[in-house]
Design an enzyme around this catalytic site. Structure first.
Site, PDB file in Angstrom:
ATOM      1  N   SER A  77       0.803  -1.228   0.000  1.00 49.37           N
ATOM      2  CA  SER A  77       0.000   0.000   0.000  1.00 49.37           C
ATOM      3  C   SER A  77       0.836   1.278   0.000  1.00 49.37           C
ATOM      4  O   SER A  77       0.305   2.355  -0.274  1.00 49.37           O
ATOM      5  CB  SER A  77      -0.938   0.018   1.208  1.00 49.37           C
ATOM      6  OG  SER A  77      -0.213   0.139   2.412  1.00 49.37           O
ATOM      7  N   LYS A 147       1.095   4.578   6.834  1.00 53.33           N
ATOM      8  CA  LYS A 147       0.561   5.428   5.769  1.00 53.33           C
ATOM      9  C   LYS A 147       1.255   6.793   5.830  1.00 53.33           C
ATOM     10  O   LYS A 147       2.013   7.093   6.738  1.00 53.33           O
ATOM     11  CB  LYS A 147      -0.957   5.639   5.925  1.00 53.33           C
ATOM     12  CG  LYS A 147      -1.796   4.371   6.038  1.00 53.33           C
ATOM     13  CD  LYS A 147      -1.856   3.591   4.748  1.00 53.33           C
ATOM     14  CE  LYS A 147      -2.715   2.329   4.916  1.00 53.33           C
ATOM     15  NZ  LYS A 147      -2.624   1.435   3.734  1.00 53.33           N
TER      16      LYS A 147
END
Length: 255
Positions: A77, A147
């Site tokens: 991701s 993230k």
């Protein structure tokens, strides 16, 4: 002067001006009543090696708890900034001094609202758990995510169409977005305009079309935002494997 024989028959060589004295011990010599210095006892290897091992484990645990911890990247991701199975070092010290996550930082945080539900991970072995606990291995099997911070409290983040992503009305130049991806996803969850709540941050993955980030959790108890209290720290270095070694600075986009 004439020498007089002593009672034992030996000749006394001392003259009238001589004074018989006991010899004084020198500065470094031990007197008759001075106890001998005890030799320092050295531990046997059988006792010394376990002690060193315990000390190393304690130091590793303290470093992992308060300074730096290693984490394993379990997904793609954050490509191409981070690759699958990369090991990153996370700064855990600065939050102790009140530092808050800033725009553009790559952060590790605890799962805020079951974001990982349905994502099966390979369960770690007992040895991996033990080594991860003391900091000798990257944390394994824990509910953490990684993230990039896009917005902090008070910021407005917006995606329309395929982008660009806007922060406080300003389009962002995002060179870190995965090649071939668009800054915004055109699915319903990828279209939004939100204002970041106090005490939270808005996060997105660099691999925009392969990241279940804040966009896809807007219906949870935090509106898709990550509470600052759940942030473990900032990822600062890709430490392993060696060919991937790099630092993780804040991009000029957020200057």
């Amino acid at each position: 002067m004439r020498q007089e024989p002593t009672e034992s028959g030996a000749t006394d060589v001392a003259d009238a001006g001589d004074v018989a004295t006991e010899p004084r011990p020198g500065p470094g010599s031990a007197g008759p009543d001075t106890p001998r210095r005890q030799k320092r006892r050295r531990l046997s290897p059988w006792a010394e090696y376990p002690l060193l091992a315990v000390t190393a484990l304690v130091l590793a645990f303290l470093i992992k708890t308060f300074l730096v911890q290693a984490f394993l990247i379990p997904s793609g991701s954050m490509q191409n900034t981070l690759q699958l199975d990369d090991r990153v070092l996370v700064d855990k010290l600065t939050p102790w001094f009140g530092s808050q996550p800033e725009r553009g930082e790559v952060i590790v945080f605890r799962d805020p609202a079951d974001w990982l539900a349905g994502h099966e991970a390979t369960p770690p072995t007992t040895l991996q758990k033990a080594l991860g606990f003391v900091g000798l291995m990257p944390a394994a099997g824990e509910q953490h995510l990684i993230k990039r911070v896009i917005g902090v409290a008070g910021d407005t983040v917006e995606c329309q169409g395929s982008g660009p992503l806007k922060l406080n009305g300003r389009p962002l130049d995002e060179p870190y977005v995965y090649a071939g991806n668009t800054p915004c996803s055109t699915d319903p969850e990828g279209q939004f305009k939100i204002t970041v709540s106090p005490g939270t941050v808005w996060v997105m993955g660099d691999h925009r079309q392969a990241s279940q980030d804040s966009r896809y959790h807007r219906n949870d108890s935090h509106g898709g935002m990550v509470p600052v209290d759940d942030v473990v720290g900032r990822a600062i270095v890709v430490a392993w494997p060696v060919p991937h070694w790099s630092t993780l600075p804040v991009p000029p986009t957020f200057d």
